[in-house]
Each structure stands twice: as structure tokens, then as C-alpha cells.
Design a protein around this motif. Structure first.
Motif, PDB file in Angstrom:
ATOM      1  N   TRP A 203      -6.924   6.373 -10.753  1.00 11.88           N
ATOM      2  CA  TRP A 203      -5.538   5.083  -9.894  1.00 11.88           C
ATOM      3  C   TRP A 203      -5.159   4.731 -10.303  1.00 11.88           C
ATOM      4  O   TRP A 203      -5.806   3.975 -10.961  1.00 11.88           O
TER       5      TRP A 203
ATOM      6  N   GLU B  75      -3.566  -1.399 -10.187  1.00  5.93           N
ATOM      7  CA  GLU B  75      -3.317  -2.161  -8.509  1.00  5.93           C
ATOM      8  C   GLU B  75      -3.302  -1.680  -7.067  1.00  5.93           C
ATOM      9  O   GLU B  75      -3.371  -2.236  -6.510  1.00  5.93           O
ATOM     10  N   LYS B  76      -3.966  -0.487  -7.299  1.00  3.27           N
ATOM     11  CA  LYS B  76      -4.432   0.196  -6.259  1.00  3.27           C
ATOM     12  C   LYS B  76      -5.597   0.279  -6.638  1.00  3.27           C
ATOM     13  O   LYS B  76      -6.930   0.936  -6.371  1.00  3.27           O
TER      14      LYS B  76
ATOM     15  N   LEU C  13      -7.748   1.967  -0.415  1.00  2.00           N
ATOM     16  CA  LEU C  13      -7.088   3.162  -0.391  1.00  2.00           C
ATOM     17  C   LEU C  13      -7.794   3.933   0.706  1.00  2.00           C
ATOM     18  O   LEU C  13      -8.465   3.737   1.991  1.00  2.00           O
TER      19      LEU C  13
ATOM     20  N   ASP D  45      -3.467   7.617   1.630  1.00  4.91           N
ATOM     21  CA  ASP D  45      -3.358   8.199  -0.169  1.00  4.91           C
ATOM     22  C   ASP D  45      -4.871   9.657  -0.002  1.00  4.91           C
ATOM     23  O   ASP D  45      -4.692  10.204  -0.205  1.00  4.91           O
TER      24      ASP D  45
ATOM     25  N   THR E 263      -3.843  11.879  -8.828  1.00  5.84           N
ATOM     26  CA  THR E 263      -4.453  10.853  -7.314  1.00  5.84           C
ATOM     27  C   THR E 263      -3.487  11.816  -5.978  1.00  5.84           C
ATOM     28  O   THR E 263      -3.122  11.345  -5.398  1.00  5.84           O
TER      29      THR E 263
END
Ligand code: ZN
Ligand code: ZN
Length: 319
Positions: free
Chosen positions: A161, A164-165, A168, A213, A243
């Protein structure tokens, strides 16, 4: 008499109308049901130079989990050749068995265990609906990890991922409901919590149908992603590398939310394992790790191990 015959005929027709669809369906399901991993037990004792009608099934099994390449051998051969022997040795090495190339008891017993559907080597596992979420090269399987001293592994190309992610969202979409939705939700939140405790990620459930997500659910048989489930035991679940975010559990298993009785499968253990794939971990060679490919029926595993934690920390240590 004539009235009786007519009544009998009517009753028979009603029986046919009511039961025919089920009879046809059950025949179809029976026909489609693939061989079980237990077929492998019949191969005990075989070695190079011998023949057996079930060797094509072993070839398919080893190919499916990354130990054999289509290009190297014919999958239909009944003959135990050198290429098959090398694949058996590779399997034995990966599972820390005695490397003999022979189908000894420990090897066939190990191979017959229920497991995750994701390959151990090669790591080519792509949805037929979406090709952008995993490596999808068709080079030879990558055997290099065998030389690596760490037991955890990443997918080819280290998909993960974006930096910054770290939060989820997830939702549930199931085709079948072998256990109540609340139980699936509870198992998932326990499994996600364990990854939250040991990584930079946080997770939150969103309502069904909302954009998310990750999507988790139960499916049976062919469910449209090119990786059909196979009934009780054998393959239990699968998930996709970052992802893509899809996690599928085989709805035909005897799932248990509490520590499972003999023969049942711990849903928290399997969900924790599959979340590891969603985050970017491949199969570990550490038999105690949650990311080890096999799951023991009747046993609960509820915590990540040092190997799993080292893996997730290493994967996300760099942006
Ligand atoms: Zn797996
Ligand atoms: Zn699936």
C-alpha cells in the motif's frame, strides 16, 4: 383402477417436477467436485522411474502452488520423471522435510493438509477480472527465496500500500452465509486488531455496499475470479496482493469462531493469514507463523508470531 393409475402417474410427475432440478444440480456438483488433497496419500512410496494414475493430480497440485512450471513438463503424465522429482525436492525443502525427492509418508501427509490457495512460490495469482494488482509476469518461478535466511516472504516486486495509506476500510460481500454475519464481523475485527497491534495500519468496517479498500466474504466453487473453491478442506481461502483488497473464504468449510472442535477451521486464524496477503506478505516457511500456508483443523491460532511481525515491519520500513 384406472383412476389409481392416473393418480400414481400424477404423483410421479409431481415428484419429478419437484425433484428433477435438485437431482440434476447434485449430479452437476458431484461431477464438478475436484479430487481432494487426500488423493495424494495414495502416492506414498513412489519415486522417480515409477508410474501411477494419480501422478497427474500431484503435478497439478505442485503446479498450482508454484513448484512446477507448465513449460517444463506435461501435466498429464503418469510417469515420475526427473522434473517431477526436482519439484518434490523443492516442496520438501520449503516445508523443512527430509529432501529425498521421494513421496515418503511425511511428504504426502504434509501435502494433504488443508491450506491457503495462494501459491508458495512464483506468486502469480491474479484475478481474471483485474490484472493490475499483482505481478503477472510469466517467467520461471522465483526459487531464490530458498537461499534467503528469513522465513517470511514478500510477493515478487514487493507490492504494498502507498506510504500515506495507513488507514484501510473494509466491508463484507458474501455469496453464501455458512456462519452468521455477526460472527464473520467479529472474527474479522479480531484478526484486523492483531495486525493493528503489530503494524502501522488501522482498519474500520464500513456499511455493506459502501466504497472500501478491502472486501471480505464467503464464496463457493467458481466465483468469478479464476480461482474456484473446492468444497470442504483442501483450499480454505485466498486473498490478493496489494492493492486489490479482495479476501475470499470458502463457504463450504466448517468454520468456527470459538476455538474449533476437531475437524473445524479457526476463522480468526485464516482471516489473519489472508489479511497478511492483503497487506503484502507472501507465505512464510516458518511452520509457526500465521503466514505459513497450512492450517490445522481443530486448532486455534490467534496471535501473530515474531516472523509475521518482522515481515510486515520490513515490508513497510521503507516508503
Ligand atoms: Zn496464504
Ligand atoms: Zn476468490
Amino acid at each position: 383402477m384406472a383412476a389409481n393409475t392416473t393418480n400414481c402417474l400424477k404423483a410421479f410427475l409431481v415428484f419429478l417436477i419437484v425433484h428433477l432440478p435438485f437431482l440434476v444440480l447434485s449430479r452437476c456438483l458431484e461431477h464438478k467436485n475436484p479430487q481432494s488433497f487426500n488423493t495424494l496419500l495414495s502416492l506414498e512410496g513412489l519415486s522417480k522411474g515409477q508410474t501411477d494414475k494419480n501422478l497427474p493430480y500431484l503435478r497439478q497440485y505442485l503446479k498450482r502452488f508454484g513448484y512446477l512450471n507448465y513449460k517444463e513438463t506435461t501435466l498429464n503424465g503418469n510417469y515420475f520423471d526427473e522434473v517431477l522429482e526436482s519439484a518434490v525436492k523443492l516442496y520438501q525443502r520449503n516445508y523443512h522435510l527430509k529432501v529425498t525427492g521421494k513421496l515418503d509418508f511425511d511428504t504426502v501427509k504434509k501435502a494433504a493438509n488443508p491450506r491457503c490457495g495462494f501459491p508458495d512460490i512464483g506468486l502469480r495469482f491474479k484475478s481474471i477480472n483485474n490484472g493490475d494488482h499483482t505481478n503477472n509476469g510469466d517467467d520461471d518461478p522465483d526459487f531464490l527465496f530458498i537461499k534467503n535466511s528469513s522465513l517470511y516472504k514478500f510477493f515478487d516486486g514487493n507490492p504494498k500500500w502507498p506510504a500515506e495509506k495507513t488507514h484501510l476500510t473494509y466491508t463484507f460481500i458474501s455469496a453464501v452465509h455458512p456462519i452468521p454475519q455477526e460472527d464473520l464481523s467479529s472474527a474479522s475485527s479480531q484478526a484486523f486488531a492483531e495486525w493493528t497491534r503489530n503494524s502501522k495500519f488501522t482498519f474500520a468496517e464500513v456499511r455493506e455496499g459502501a466504497v472500501s479498500d478491502l472486501r471480505l466474504g464467503f464464496f463457493v466453487g467458481d466465483h468469478g475470479d479464476g480461482h474456484p473453491f473446492d468444497g470442504p478442506l483442501n483450499v480454505l481461502a485466498h486473498a490478493f496482493a496489494p492493492t486489490y483488497g479482495r479476501l475470499h473464504l470458502d463457504g463450504a468449510e466448517a468454520w468456527s469462531l470459538s476455538p474449533p472442535p476437531p475437524g473445524q477451521i479457526d476463522i480468526v486464524w485464516v482471516t489473519m493469514h489472508e489479511i497478511g496477503h492483503l497487506l503484502g506478505l507472501a507465505h512464510s516457511s516458518d511452520p509457526n507463523a500465521v503466514m505459513f500456508a497450512q492450517v490445522t483443523p481443530g486448532v486455534a491460532r490467534r496471535a501473530l508470531t515474531p516472523d509475521d511481525i518482522a515481515g510486515i515491519q520490513a515490508l513497510y520500513a521503507t516508503p
